[in-house]
Design an enzyme around this catalytic site. Sequence first.
Site, short mmCIF file in Angstrom:
data_model
loop_
_atom_site.label_atom_id
_atom_site.label_comp_id
_atom_site.label_asym_id
_atom_site.label_seq_id
_atom_site.Cartn_x
_atom_site.Cartn_y
_atom_site.Cartn_z
N CYS A 1 -19.33 19.57 43.09
CA CYS A 1 -18.53 18.56 43.80
C CYS A 1 -17.10 19.05 44.02
O CYS A 1 -16.15 18.28 43.95
CB CYS A 1 -18.52 17.23 43.05
SG CYS A 1 -20.14 16.48 42.86
N ASN A 2 -16.95 20.35 44.28
CA ASN A 2 -15.63 20.93 44.54
C ASN A 2 -15.79 21.99 45.63
O ASN A 2 -15.78 23.19 45.36
CB ASN A 2 -15.04 21.53 43.27
CG ASN A 2 -13.58 21.91 43.43
OD1 ASN A 2 -13.10 22.21 44.51
ND2 ASN A 2 -12.86 21.91 42.32
#
EC number: 2.8.1.9
Length: 722
Positions: free
Chosen positions: A353-354
């Site tokens: 999630c980055n």
Amino acid sequence: MLSHDSNPHSHNPSSRLTHDTVEHVRYRILQHFNTTPDDYSVIFTSGSTAALKLVAESFPWRPPTATEPASQFCYLTDNHTSVVGIRGVTSALGVVSLPVSPEEIEARAKDVAQSEGSSCQTPHLFCYPAQSNFSGRKYPLGYVRGIQARQLYPACDSQGRWFVLLDAASFASCSPLDLQEHPADFVPFSFYKMFGFPTGLGALLVRNDTAALLRKTYFGGGTAAAYLAGDNYYVPAPNMASRFEDGTVSFLDIIALNHSFDSLHTLTGGMDKIQLHTFGLTRYTYMLLSSLCHGNGQPVAQIYSHSEFENPNTQGAILNFNLMDCHGQMIGYSQVDKLASLFNIHVRTGCFCNTGACQLFLGITSQVVKSNLQAGHVCGDNIDLVDGRPTGSVRVSFGYMSTFQDCQNFLNFVAECFVEKPVKVDQDKLDRLKSNTSSKGSSQCLLSMLTNGKPDHIDERVHASTDPVVNQRGGKAITKEAKSHEKAQTLTNIYIYPIKSCAAFEVTDWPVGPLGLLHDRGWMVVNGNRVCLNQKREPRLCLIHPQIYLPSNTLHLQASGMNVICVPLENHNEPHQSHRVCQNMVCGDRVETVDCGDEAASWLSEFLGQPCRLIRQSPDFSRDMKKGHEKEVSSTALSLVNEAQYLIVNRASVDLQESSDDHQPLDTQKLISRFRANLVISGKEPFEEDDWSHLTIGNTHFQVRMQIINGDTYYRNGHEKL
């Protein structure tokens, strides 16, 4: 009247006790971050993402006016998705969204503070992580005051009031945060990441000086001092937490935090010691993994980091990497993840999630991200390589419960499964890393843990994994040209597995249906929570021998010490309570199933010693291959298999497996049974099947695709009809 209601919004004795305990926990939280209720308020949320959403929806964003500019939402590109997602709220408000690279903050800073001499009061928000959840890089906490004083970019280039959101979700798990010294305006974090329990509980810390600026439109139970149902009249609760905690807080989980803080300090002595402990483990693992080489001298790992793990103030307890084979080719993170699970090592894979950090470290352009999406790759799937380039990586994270033995187990796993033997170490690099310590760090204590010279704890046994890539490197290389001159291969065995994870049923010939071999993996066993059981969860499944009798249209269940029972292959009667349609999950797919009745459930429950039921895939339900793979074959419909209609294995490849875990030779047939293949082929050379594009058995033609799944090699068919 007696009441069991301990809702903190009430005033009975149990409710007052709940309220007082919750307030005490708030104080403990503030004490943990070295601040007081005079300076900060604690707002409980369902997690750090909910805390970020709360800020997005209540921050006083301003559109542009004739006299003042619009608010700016600025965020570091190395931020979690939940931070970047704030722009979903701001984009509709005329607010400027500005991504900032880590290098720009200080490189474009001003020498003189810009806070004086300006009457502009436009509020701006700058968000950055105290620690990157991708690489573990710790960003300077001094950025908080630097942005607030408009000394750092982008605040130094814009008039107005600058507020700082410090994302502490990753940082707070292993590092101390002093809010007296670094007074961020908003601090979201998760208790799950700090303690591992409770889940679904986080908090947002808000500076009281900032709280008055927040605007809230929705009001739920407990947030109103007064309101009228008939008129547009509403007065918010005066207390900051009460205004923003809609409904009843999760007070039982909040009370459990008391025990979490007690355990943390009793076991560890505090966050400073946790930071030193976890950093030492991470640095040790980094030094060995980054120095590890294949037998030909090629490095094993590509590590994604801005530092060499010299200082706990700049590097957290996260190690992010990809593994490479002896030719320098990347090994997909999905393969690493699935093999790690077999060694009881749990890692996380993907982009975490980055996306910003993932693009930076892996060199993935925005156009490539879009192209990968069109090719079928989405966040969270197992498509780990596209055109030989990784779409994500592997992350190892350490916590206060991690041990030195965990590091050794992980390093042994890498050496055992992914290193061409003999294992080598880049001694010059290792010596340099061992001497590369910081005066501010804790690395001195680490040096005593290291062995002198080559790390003798790495086991250099010849790998006996089922991974064909690893074994082919250790065996004889077979060229495509040589294989093309070999004689035709022979089909020696046909197996079907009527019940997923149960024993095989060998046949000499068998019908082929639209989902593969008829009735293969048509049933599965679920526990009392409707979760599918496999041999990892319940090893005794392998002792259940299902057999299909086509003339009588029945499935027979046999096991030692149990009477044989018969289950109809199909239930043609009207739906009954014991034959209800239900939803289940198989390899991330939602499938529609039919319960096979109480007799089968009782039989399985008695044999397995836990409540179980037998269910089968609904005949009216269609399940397809994962997106991205279906274009490779002409038939995509699946039964309850993991990924493919058929699995084949080559006897020559199996014969190359040298030994079991205890170094005792294994019978070829036992090894074949471990692969749970449908079709067993007698080939001339080991791993020649890796280069097959198609296969013909009788008049049936198959397309072949190799896939590594849990250490096995799966092959998908294309033409399944006779």
